[in-house]
Design a protein around this motif. Sequence first.
Motif, PDB file in Angstrom:
ATOM      1  N   VAL A  68       0.837  -1.201   0.000  1.00 36.57           N
ATOM      2  CA  VAL A  68       0.000   0.000   0.000  1.00 36.57           C
ATOM      3  C   VAL A  68       0.869   1.247   0.000  1.00 36.57           C
ATOM      4  CG1 VAL A  68      -1.595   1.405   1.358  1.00 36.57           C
ATOM      5  CG2 VAL A  68      -2.012  -1.051   1.117  1.00 36.57           C
ATOM      6  N   PHE A  69       0.620   2.126  -0.977  1.00 37.92           N
ATOM      7  CA  PHE A  69       1.165   3.487  -0.949  1.00 37.92           C
ATOM      8  C   PHE A  69       0.061   4.358  -0.361  1.00 37.92           C
ATOM      9  CE2 PHE A  69       3.991   1.513  -3.879  1.00 37.92           C
ATOM     10  CZ  PHE A  69       5.160   2.270  -3.898  1.00 37.92           C
ATOM     11  N   GLY A  70       0.186   4.656   0.912  1.00 38.15           N
ATOM     12  CA  GLY A  70      -0.890   5.330   1.611  1.00 38.15           C
ATOM     13  C   GLY A  70      -0.814   6.835   1.561  1.00 38.15           C
ATOM     14  N   LYS A 107       1.844  -4.422   7.883  1.00 34.77           N
ATOM     15  CA  LYS A 107       2.058  -3.471   8.964  1.00 34.77           C
ATOM     16  C   LYS A 107       2.141  -2.052   8.410  1.00 34.77           C
ATOM     17  CE  LYS A 107       4.650  -4.147  12.442  1.00 34.77           C
ATOM     18  NZ  LYS A 107       5.837  -4.353  13.324  1.00 34.77           N
ATOM     19  N   LEU A 108       1.515  -1.116   9.125  1.00 38.32           N
ATOM     20  CA  LEU A 108       1.578   0.284   8.740  1.00 38.32           C
ATOM     21  C   LEU A 108       2.921   0.871   9.170  1.00 38.32           C
ATOM     22  CD1 LEU A 108       0.086   2.866   7.689  1.00 38.32           C
ATOM     23  CD2 LEU A 108      -0.619   3.248  10.065  1.00 38.32           C
ATOM     24  N   VAL A 109       3.650   1.423   8.218  1.00 38.28           N
ATOM     25  CA  VAL A 109       4.952   2.019   8.529  1.00 38.28           C
ATOM     26  C   VAL A 109       5.029   3.406   7.877  1.00 38.28           C
ATOM     27  CG1 VAL A 109       6.136  -0.191   8.746  1.00 38.28           C
ATOM     28  CG2 VAL A 109       6.057   0.956   6.523  1.00 38.28           C
ATOM     29  N   HIS A 110       5.881   4.250   8.457  1.00 40.25           N
ATOM     30  CA  HIS A 110       6.078   5.598   7.912  1.00 40.25           C
ATOM     31  C   HIS A 110       7.506   5.791   7.419  1.00 40.25           C
ATOM     32  CE1 HIS A 110       2.129   7.110   9.166  1.00 40.25           C
ATOM     33  NE2 HIS A 110       2.289   6.325  10.206  1.00 40.25           N
ATOM     34  N   LYS A 111       8.294   4.736   7.525  1.00 41.31           N
ATOM     35  CA  LYS A 111       9.647   4.776   7.004  1.00 41.31           C
ATOM     36  C   LYS A 111      10.006   3.377   6.523  1.00 41.31           C
ATOM     37  CE  LYS A 111      14.341   6.345   8.022  1.00 41.31           C
ATOM     38  NZ  LYS A 111      15.256   6.917   9.037  1.00 41.31           N
ATOM     39  N   LEU A 112      10.506   3.297   5.309  1.00 43.97           N
ATOM     40  CA  LEU A 112      10.842   2.007   4.721  1.00 43.97           C
ATOM     41  C   LEU A 112      12.310   1.701   4.934  1.00 43.97           C
ATOM     42  CD1 LEU A 112       8.961   2.472   1.323  1.00 43.97           C
ATOM     43  CD2 LEU A 112       8.242   0.967   3.197  1.00 43.97           C
ATOM     44  N   PRO A 113      12.664   0.420   4.968  1.00 41.76           N
ATOM     45  CA  PRO A 113      14.100   0.059   4.998  1.00 41.76           C
ATOM     46  C   PRO A 113      14.802   0.653   3.785  1.00 41.76           C
ATOM     47  CG  PRO A 113      12.723  -1.853   5.453  1.00 41.76           C
ATOM     48  CD  PRO A 113      11.795  -0.762   5.027  1.00 41.76           C
TER      49      PRO A 113
END
Length: 778
Positions: free
Chosen positions: A730-732, A742-748
């Motif tokens: 998902v590109f939210g 899982k909802l994340v605000h920073k990607l590896p």
Amino acid sequence: MLDIETWLGKSNAFLSILGFYIRRRPWRFWIVFPILWWRILLLVRAIKEPDYQKKVWHLILKSPLKEESWKKLHRNSKGILKTFELKNIIGRVPTDLLRIIVPSRLKVYGLAIDLQGEVKGSIQLFEESYAKFSSTTTKIASPHTYRAYLRKLPDKESFTIFSGGKLYSDYRSFLIKSWLVNIRDVVIIGFAALFVTYISELIATNKFSWEMTQDVLADTHLMVLNILPVFIVILIAYTIVDNVGWGILLGSIAPVAIATVNFFMYKYRSYPFSFSDIFLASEAADMGERYSYILPKKYLAIIFLGILLCLLIAYFVKSIDNGKIRRFAACLILLFSGSYALNHVYLNDDFYKGAKAITRGNIWSFPNRYATNGVFFSFLNTTNKGTLTAPKGYNKEEAVKSLSKYSYNNIPKNKKVNIVTIQLEAYNDFSKWSNIKIDPSVYAGLNKIRSKSMSGHLTTTIFGGGTIDTERKMLTGYPSIETINQPMNSFVDYFNEQGYVTRALHPGFGWFYNRQNIDLYLGFDKFRDKENYYDKHVDDSFIVPDDKVFPDLIKQFNQVTKNGKMIFNQTVTYQNHGPYSTEFSGKPLVQWQNSYNKKDYGIINNYLTGIKATNEALVKLVDSFEKSKKPIVLAFWGDHNPWGGDNNSTYKMLGIDLDYGTEKGFHNYFDTPYVIWANSSAKKMLKTDFKGEGPNISPMYVLPTIFEHLGIKGSAYMQATMDMKKDVQVFGYGDAYIRNNKLVHKLPSKIQKKVDEFEKVVYYLKTNHVKDQRVWSK
């Protein structure tokens, strides 16, 4: 001796006369263009002053006004003659014309040009005319006349300057006074900017608590960042109109408008006003009769008070003649300063996110951050969002190289099925919230279809409106959508290349969101809407119900496929669009609870009544397709959550958490259901079963998900999108992603690198339309 400009009370007599003339000869407005051109030639010394005057007045007087009309011009005089009791008037105006517009008792000195525009002798320069009078003669001139023509004369000190109803012994005295007046005006504008910002914050953040608004008002750093754009805009208006009161009034229109729109955005959509929303203004206009766009009385009273103060300032606080060149230079300086601040401060995302620690609300909630950073700082930060800009480090050749990693694949004959997609207006499954007691009949149809389908949640980036965001992301596979004004690569193109008939259907107006053009830009070979099809062939109701749209869809499907052709169809429905009435008289579909209120209870029951009808129509559609011997894959989903009362009052009544700074609230706010179903003919051909729970996906992944289950690779971009889906599902909204559920605000960093590469490919696709997607394959 008085100059004509002082007598007229205008800073430029020629422009005053030209405007007076054109208002009475409006069909000759075109003369301003050659006059402007000659003026440029004069400034660069390509022609001389006498030649300029000959050309200009010949053009104006070629079609002269009657004397009765010209005489009305002197009514603009401010009674200056009574003040000074002078007998001579001079000006860069034909002498014969001056004799008409100036009372006959006065002597006039002008240009040797008659009322037909013919030169009657040599035309003296303006300063030469002044030189005729002795140094003992009282000479009164406007600041503009002095600056333009008189300051180089030997007796320049003999001129008295008249401006703003006052006399100055010499130009130096006037200049000192003008600087003092300008400083006074800037101080007044500073206080006005503070007042406008303060009021705008109150209006814009009405949804939030007073304490949250204080986060902006009490922080000096943030207040400066929010006051500065208002201050600059008002200053620009001031330099244009040269009046502090009118400058404040005109300069305040845009800031107050932004605050007002933000108020209604929060009220009806629960998220703030962004720059890209300006391009969706037609939606707000179309819904004007269904939503109330009137501010609360307390805000209207404040705005009215502000307007009254501006008018009083305009009347009592007189400005001084600053000269057009000085004002133009000041305007340019302000524009360049504002542009620099916009690019280096307001559009700096790191600066925006780190400007202030949010003390109230979740740090990942965009509305909370928007509110606590201030409406103007936040709005300006969005001006480069939603517009097409090249990603950092973009290189066209590298983007093509990324696409060329994949080969173009045709659809095998044994996997070629008809694909019908339906985007349902404001469609969501409220039965997923167990605390709401909903009549089972509402979602019985959906549950029946889901039991023999693959279904999951579509995570959108909109709420309560903005339908085209979901719609066009699904058709293109792009994680973001900007304004489309030309052909653009899409998944529709691939279907065309594979010999499919591609058809877009919408029972609403085609001009709305410009679907009538943009659906064709995206590759559909035919677009049918309310005006060119549904009114005549289906139903001419304002909102065509789904139980008529879907039977017609079956009819069109059969017509297209009767000769063995295959179809890719996209239908966008209109039924269930908000707002919903607060009055309900039918059989309740939600069990009443003591914590409920009557108005929001009416809203949810009216909404679910429409959803029940949609689900029943979907069952009939599925039953009809099931009987068909033609292989059909049907996908449908909701475009966004429904409107739920002012400030989402219905959701609050139902106990639904919409704080999308939290993972739970994020899904509640953005998720809608999607269903992918195949009829028996398709399952038999494909030897696969569309059943079970599907992943949370963005709209951009709807067709790639279908292709994955069909076992089709598709075009190079389809494969690139499938690969991206493996890492980011998902590109939210904002900087939100869903990865591994899982909802994340920073990607590896490794995944972020892939996302960056993918975004460059997307930019290439948006800006380089191709006729055949095979060109990308190696």
